[in-house]
Scaffold this active site. Sequence first.
Site, PDB file in Angstrom:
ATOM      1  N   GLY A 229     -41.626  10.843  65.965  1.00  0.00           N
ATOM      2  CA  GLY A 229     -41.494  11.966  65.038  1.00  0.00           C
ATOM      3  C   GLY A 229     -42.653  11.984  64.076  1.00  0.00           C
ATOM      4  O   GLY A 229     -43.512  11.090  64.070  1.00  0.00           O
ATOM      5  N   ARG A 232     -42.323  11.231  57.485  1.00  0.00           N
ATOM      6  CA  ARG A 232     -41.127  11.510  56.690  1.00  0.00           C
ATOM      7  C   ARG A 232     -40.099  12.351  57.441  1.00  0.00           C
ATOM      8  O   ARG A 232     -39.316  13.087  56.842  1.00  0.00           O
ATOM      9  CB  ARG A 232     -41.514  12.225  55.386  1.00  0.00           C
ATOM     10  CG  ARG A 232     -42.419  11.418  54.472  1.00  0.00           C
ATOM     11  CD  ARG A 232     -41.740  10.155  54.016  1.00  0.00           C
ATOM     12  NE  ARG A 232     -42.506   9.444  52.992  1.00  0.00           N
ATOM     13  CZ  ARG A 232     -42.199   8.263  52.497  1.00  0.00           C
ATOM     14  NH1 ARG A 232     -41.138   7.627  52.976  1.00  0.00           N
ATOM     15  NH2 ARG A 232     -42.930   7.696  51.576  1.00  0.00           N
ATOM     16  N   LYS A 235     -37.457   9.215  61.127  1.00  0.00           N
ATOM     17  CA  LYS A 235     -37.410   8.444  62.383  1.00  0.00           C
ATOM     18  C   LYS A 235     -37.066   6.974  62.146  1.00  0.00           C
ATOM     19  O   LYS A 235     -36.333   6.369  62.942  1.00  0.00           O
ATOM     20  CB  LYS A 235     -38.737   8.572  63.139  1.00  0.00           C
ATOM     21  CG  LYS A 235     -39.964   8.126  62.379  1.00  0.00           C
ATOM     22  CD  LYS A 235     -41.228   8.435  63.152  1.00  0.00           C
ATOM     23  CE  LYS A 235     -42.478   7.962  62.412  1.00  0.00           C
ATOM     24  NZ  LYS A 235     -42.640   8.654  61.095  1.00  0.00           N
ATOM     25  N   ALA A 253     -42.352  -5.781  61.597  1.00  0.00           N
ATOM     26  CA  ALA A 253     -43.208  -4.903  60.797  1.00  0.00           C
ATOM     27  C   ALA A 253     -44.651  -5.095  61.229  1.00  0.00           C
ATOM     28  O   ALA A 253     -45.211  -6.182  61.077  1.00  0.00           O
ATOM     29  CB  ALA A 253     -43.044  -5.208  59.312  1.00  0.00           C
ATOM     30  N   HIS A 271     -38.213   0.320  52.547  1.00  0.00           N
ATOM     31  CA  HIS A 271     -37.709  -0.049  53.876  1.00  0.00           C
ATOM     32  C   HIS A 271     -36.826  -1.288  53.788  1.00  0.00           C
ATOM     33  O   HIS A 271     -35.757  -1.353  54.400  1.00  0.00           O
ATOM     34  CB  HIS A 271     -38.888  -0.317  54.819  1.00  0.00           C
ATOM     35  CG  HIS A 271     -39.349   0.901  55.559  1.00  0.00           C
ATOM     36  ND1 HIS A 271     -38.917   1.210  56.815  1.00  0.00           N
ATOM     37  CD2 HIS A 271     -40.203   1.898  55.207  1.00  0.00           C
ATOM     38  CE1 HIS A 271     -39.477   2.330  57.225  1.00  0.00           C
ATOM     39  NE2 HIS A 271     -40.268   2.775  56.257  1.00  0.00           N
ATOM     40  N   ARG A 275     -32.586  -1.920  54.808  1.00  0.00           N
ATOM     41  CA  ARG A 275     -32.156  -2.741  55.941  1.00  0.00           C
ATOM     42  C   ARG A 275     -30.946  -3.590  55.571  1.00  0.00           C
ATOM     43  O   ARG A 275     -30.801  -4.020  54.428  1.00  0.00           O
ATOM     44  CB  ARG A 275     -33.279  -3.680  56.382  1.00  0.00           C
ATOM     45  CG  ARG A 275     -34.538  -2.986  56.831  1.00  0.00           C
ATOM     46  CD  ARG A 275     -35.656  -3.995  57.035  1.00  0.00           C
ATOM     47  NE  ARG A 275     -36.958  -3.380  56.837  1.00  0.00           N
ATOM     48  CZ  ARG A 275     -38.079  -4.047  56.587  1.00  0.00           C
ATOM     49  NH1 ARG A 275     -38.049  -5.366  56.513  1.00  0.00           N
ATOM     50  NH2 ARG A 275     -39.213  -3.409  56.413  1.00  0.00           N
TER      51      ARG A 275
END
Length: 400
Positions: A229, A232, A235, A253, A271, A275
Site C-alpha cells: 500500500g 500512511r 498497511k 524491523a 510502531h 505492538r
Amino acid sequence: MELTLLGTGAPDGLPRPSCPCAACATARGPWARAATALLVDEALLLDLTPGAVFAAARAGRSLSAVRQVLLTHPHDGPAVELPAVLPPAGRVPDGQVLTLISGHRVRAVPMDAPGTGYEVSAPEGERLLYLPPGGAPAGLAERVERPYDMVVCDVVGRPDAVARLRAAGAIGPATEVIAVHLDHDAQPGAALERRLAAAGARAVPDGTTLVVGDYRAVPDVPRRVLVTGGARSGKSLVAERRLETFPGVVYVATGGRRDGDAEWAARVGAHRERRPGGWRTEETCEPAELLAADGPPLLIDCLSLWLTDAMDRVGAWEDERWARGGEAALRARVAELVGAVRGTRRSVVLVTNEVGSGVVPATASGRRFRDELGRLNAAVAAECEEVLLVVAGQVVVLRG
C-alpha cells in the site's frame, strides 16, 4: 454440548441507538448484534441481557428449563428485569466450581479485568471457555492439560487473550474460536470475516446454535502474506492485526537506526507502542536468516527499507557501479530473499510499499529504486498465499 448464542455483540449491542457511525449504519440483518448471552444445553444461561426470552424464542429455544444464570461482567445502565421463568442471576467466586443438576460443571476463571470467565464441562466431557468483554484469563503461566473444544471471547477487543491461551495450550489446532462482544471496531462484513479468519476464529449471527466438540474445519490461516500500500495507508496496522492473536511474534524491523533523526525516532516509537507487549523486535536487514530458521511467526516491515539497504550495499545508486556489477549483486540479494520466503516453514507477514503509481521520479536513481521495488514486490507476491492491497485503511484482496 449445544451452545446457542442469543446475542454476539458488545453490552450496548450493534447498532447502538441513535449512533450515526458507519459501523452502526451497516449493522443490519444478520450483522445486527444484541448483547452477548450464551445458552448451554437449555440448562445454563451465561449473562442475562434485555429480551433474552424473545431472543431464545427466535432461535427456537426455551429458557423454561434453565437452572442457573451466571453473570460474567458488571452491567452498566438500567437494571435488566429478570424473566419469571429464570432463577436469580449470580456469580461464581474465582476458582470455585459449581455443579449443576444437569451434570454440567462450571469453574470460575479469574480475569485480568473486572469480570469472571467460565469454563463449562459437559457430562460427556466437552469443554467450553467463555470470557467477558475486554477480559483475558489471569495467571496462564503454565500449560493446561488439554485444549478447550471451544473458546468464546472478545477476539477483536482482546486479541492478546487468544495469544495467551495459545501459548498455554488452551487453544489448540482443533479448538473452535468464536468472536463475541463485537462492537464499533469490528465493522461488519467481509473485512471482519477476513480479520477473524487470520486469527483462526469466526463470528456467527445471533441465534446460531453450535455443537461444542463437533468437528469443524478451523479457518485456514495463510502461512505467507504480503501487505502492500501507499504511505500512511494503514498497511502496517493491517499486517500487525494478522498476527495479534499469536504468541511470541518476532517483529523484524528493516529500517535500521538513524541517530539524530527525531522524526524517524517518533515513527519507530509509535510502531513499538502499537505492538503487543509479548512481541520481540529484531532490527536487521538480513531477514533471510530468520526465515530459514524455525520459530514463531515473523512480521517483516518493510521490504522497501530492506531494498534501500540492499542498494546501498551494492552501490546501485551510481550508474557506473550499477553497470559494473551492482545490478548483478542486487539481483543475487533479491533472489536470496525471495528464495527464503519460498522455503520458510514459519508463518510470515511482509509489508511493502507501492511507489510506481504516482509521479515518475526526477532522477535516474529514483527511477531505478521504483523499478527494483516493483520487481521485488512482484517476486515476493508470487511466493505468498495471500496478497493484500491497503488503500485509505481499507483492504483489497489481490490473492487469497
